[in-house]
Enzyme design. Structure first.
Site, PDB file in Angstrom:
ATOM      1  N   GLU A 263       0.858  -1.191   0.000  1.00  0.00           N
ATOM      2  CA  GLU A 263       0.000   0.000   0.000  1.00  0.00           C
ATOM      3  C   GLU A 263       0.880   1.221   0.000  1.00  0.00           C
ATOM      4  O   GLU A 263       1.882   1.272   0.723  1.00  0.00           O
ATOM      5  CB  GLU A 263      -0.832   0.116   1.298  1.00  0.00           C
ATOM      6  CG  GLU A 263      -1.961  -0.823   1.469  1.00  0.00           C
ATOM      7  CD  GLU A 263      -2.713  -0.535   2.793  1.00  0.00           C
ATOM      8  OE1 GLU A 263      -2.741   0.625   3.251  1.00  0.00           O
ATOM      9  OE2 GLU A 263      -3.258  -1.501   3.353  1.00  0.00           O
ATOM     10  N   GLU A 317     -13.833   5.773  -1.224  1.00  0.00           N
ATOM     11  CA  GLU A 317     -14.742   4.887  -0.487  1.00  0.00           C
ATOM     12  C   GLU A 317     -15.547   5.702   0.518  1.00  0.00           C
ATOM     13  O   GLU A 317     -15.022   6.129   1.540  1.00  0.00           O
ATOM     14  CB  GLU A 317     -13.930   3.792   0.210  1.00  0.00           C
ATOM     15  CG  GLU A 317     -13.270   2.831  -0.770  1.00  0.00           C
ATOM     16  CD  GLU A 317     -12.278   1.883  -0.089  1.00  0.00           C
ATOM     17  OE1 GLU A 317     -12.706   1.030   0.696  1.00  0.00           O
ATOM     18  OE2 GLU A 317     -11.064   2.025  -0.336  1.00  0.00           O
ATOM     19  N   LYS A 320     -15.848   5.033   4.583  1.00  0.00           N
ATOM     20  CA  LYS A 320     -14.713   4.938   5.507  1.00  0.00           C
ATOM     21  C   LYS A 320     -14.862   5.988   6.600  1.00  0.00           C
ATOM     22  O   LYS A 320     -15.161   7.146   6.318  1.00  0.00           O
ATOM     23  CB  LYS A 320     -13.389   5.137   4.772  1.00  0.00           C
ATOM     24  CG  LYS A 320     -13.023   3.931   3.910  1.00  0.00           C
ATOM     25  CD  LYS A 320     -11.613   4.029   3.390  1.00  0.00           C
ATOM     26  CE  LYS A 320     -10.602   3.652   4.467  1.00  0.00           C
ATOM     27  NZ  LYS A 320      -9.230   3.596   3.922  1.00  0.00           N
ATOM     28  N   GLU A 326      -9.768  10.291   4.473  1.00  0.00           N
ATOM     29  CA  GLU A 326      -9.933   8.828   4.465  1.00  0.00           C
ATOM     30  C   GLU A 326     -10.854   8.366   3.343  1.00  0.00           C
ATOM     31  O   GLU A 326     -10.714   7.257   2.836  1.00  0.00           O
ATOM     32  CB  GLU A 326     -10.470   8.337   5.812  1.00  0.00           C
ATOM     33  CG  GLU A 326      -9.412   8.249   6.888  1.00  0.00           C
ATOM     34  CD  GLU A 326      -8.231   7.391   6.464  1.00  0.00           C
ATOM     35  OE1 GLU A 326      -8.457   6.272   5.993  1.00  0.00           O
ATOM     36  OE2 GLU A 326      -7.080   7.861   6.562  1.00  0.00           O
TER      37      GLU A 326
END
Ligand code: NAG
Ligand code: NAG
Length: 449
Positions: A263, A317, A320, A326
């Protein structure tokens, strides 16, 4: 990638053919396909999009979602699946591990190119003593279960934060934290060697952000950080982090292990107190990181190496928790429009909005600001000439050698850097010593690109 040039046709052709070359060359890049959202397309739409529209050739998921594993069958996109942290203790048992492989791998393999099983995520920093103690036994147990099932080319590893390191400011001095080195890492690295599996790490310069380090963190021109043991000056924190990981495992005798960047990334939007989260910064970080890991040049301590890498993340997303950042790590929005041009579309296309479209009204050149010091300009020359830009024209005998002074030489190479790195305004920042102009600085024999 910006492929417009209004002035010099030959230059434009060179740039365009380079882009076409890049986009058709097999350079391998992966993404983390996280699904904490209620507005994402179906896994089969995602598989089809990645296969037909992008050069992304591998995904990593945070579970073993059967819908995703089915959707990626026959796409030739490789998949890394993740064992839930909480499942680790139970899977130390051989029967349980075999059952897990039978349920989560066998039904999909090999139509779905499952490549790697990540055992938990960042386990050492969960603080959970049981998970930590069972981690390596669980990795071994799953590997043996794969062998018993006749599956030979699915590897087993586990992603780590860079919190596994201590002393990592000077990359060469970095070591695995005392306590973890003998108890966890000695057997883990031995296991990875025996099974020819990679070490997985999640390096995030983003989490070390400070305004004074911004250029170092975002791969922009900067003076660098000097490692006094090796006499290497690092101009990128990401590269320094990779060399720190390498130094730490090399000190334990495992320098040859492959390192996977499981990541890394940058959010494109944040809260008002997260001003570093911009489309420009996300684009600068991800494009440059992808360039570093795929170029084949490697790092100062690992020359010539490529690093299998999974950008975090495929999508924004919306579910999250936490700050706005985030929910904005994605390369794409749920409707598949790119948040910015990360250079990952097929055929060099760069659809979607760009943060600062290149000027259509006229060419710009990058030159030193009037008040920039010779010292700063010399640093710019040193930096640019270490980044693969052709600096022969400013050397003795070159077309831009005269006038022979720092300002004139800096001007030529700063512009070359700007023109060849995508012509974003930030490619002419140079710690605020560069400025864009619309008047061509070419003079005599010295033709600016
Ligand atoms: C599948 O991908 C691999 C690289 O991972 C490549 O070498 C191979 O040619 C691809 N196969 C097909 C059928 O596209
Ligand atoms: C360190 O590197 C610099 C620049 O590359 C060089 O001039 C210097 O001689 C080196 N010093 C040592 C001790 O190797």
């Amino acid at each position: 990638m910006t492929a417009t040039a209004t002035k010099s046709i030959p230059t434009a052709l060179v740039i365009i053919s380079t882009l076409l070359h890049l986009s058709t060359t097999a350079f391998a890049i992966g993404v983390n396909y996280g699904t904490l959202a209620n507005d994402l397309p179906s896994p089969s739409q995602v598989a089809n999009f990645l296969k037909t529209q992008t050069i992304i050739d591998s995904i990593k998921i945070f579970d073993a979602n059967p819908d995703i594993l089915r959707a990626f069958a026959n796409t030739n996109i490789t998949v890394t699946v993740t064992v839930g942290n909480g499942d680790i203790p139970a899977l130390v048992d051989a029967n349980a591990a075999s059952q897990w492989v039978a349920n989560n791998i066998k039904p999909y393999y090999p139509q779905t190119r499952i490549k790697l099983i990540a055992v938990g995520n960042e386990i050492l920093f969960t603080g959970n003593k049981e998970w930590i103690a069972r981690l390596v036994p669980c990795m071994k147990s799953l590997h043996q279960a794969l062998v018993r099932a006749g599956i030979k080319d699915v590897k087993v590893s586990t992603p780590h934060t860079l919190g596994i390191l201590h002393n990592s400011v000077q990359p060469s001095a970095a070591r695995i934290r005392p306590g973890y080195d003998r108890v966890i890492f000695a057997p883990m690295l031995q296991f990875l060697r025996q099974t020819r599996s990679p070490l997985m790490v999640n390096p995030y310069p983003y989490f070390s952000y400070s305004p004074s380090m911004e250029n170092y963190i975002l791969f922009k021109p900067n003076r660098g950080v000097h490692d006094k043991n090796t006499n290497i000056t690092y101009t990128s924190m990401f590269v320094a982090m990779l060399d720190a990981v390498y130094s730490a495992i090399k000190a334990m005798g495992y320098g040859e292990l492959d390192i996977v960047v499981a990541e890394s990334g940058w959010p494109s939007l944040g809260d008002p107190n997260q001003p570093m989260c911009t489309v420009e910064n996300a684009m600068s970080y991800n494009k440059n990181m992808i360039r570093v890991v795929t170029s084949g040049k490697g790092t100062p301590l690992m020359p010539g190496r490529r690093f299998e890498t999974y950008v975090f993340a495929l999508f924004n997303e919306n579910l999250k928790p936490g700050t706005t950042a985030e929910r904005n790590w994605g390369l794409f929005r749920p409707d598949f429009s790119p948040v910015y041009d990360a250079g990952l579309m097929r055929n060099g296309q760069s659809p979607g909005p760009r943060p600062r479209p290149s000027p259509t009204t006229g060419k710009k050149w990058c030159v030193p600001k009037a008040d920039a010091s010779d010292k700063a300009l010399q640093a710019n020359i040193d930096y640019v000439c270490s980044q693969g830009v052709d600096c022969k024209p400013i050397q003795a005998g070159g077309a831009c050698f005269n006038p022979n002074n720092v300002r004139s030489h800096a001007s030529y190479v700063m512009n070359s850097f700007y023109q060849s790195h995508g012509r974003h305004d930030f490619d002419c920042d140079f710690s605020q010593t560069g400025v864009l102009t619309t008047s061509d600085p070419s003079h005599g024999t010295c033709k600016y690109i």
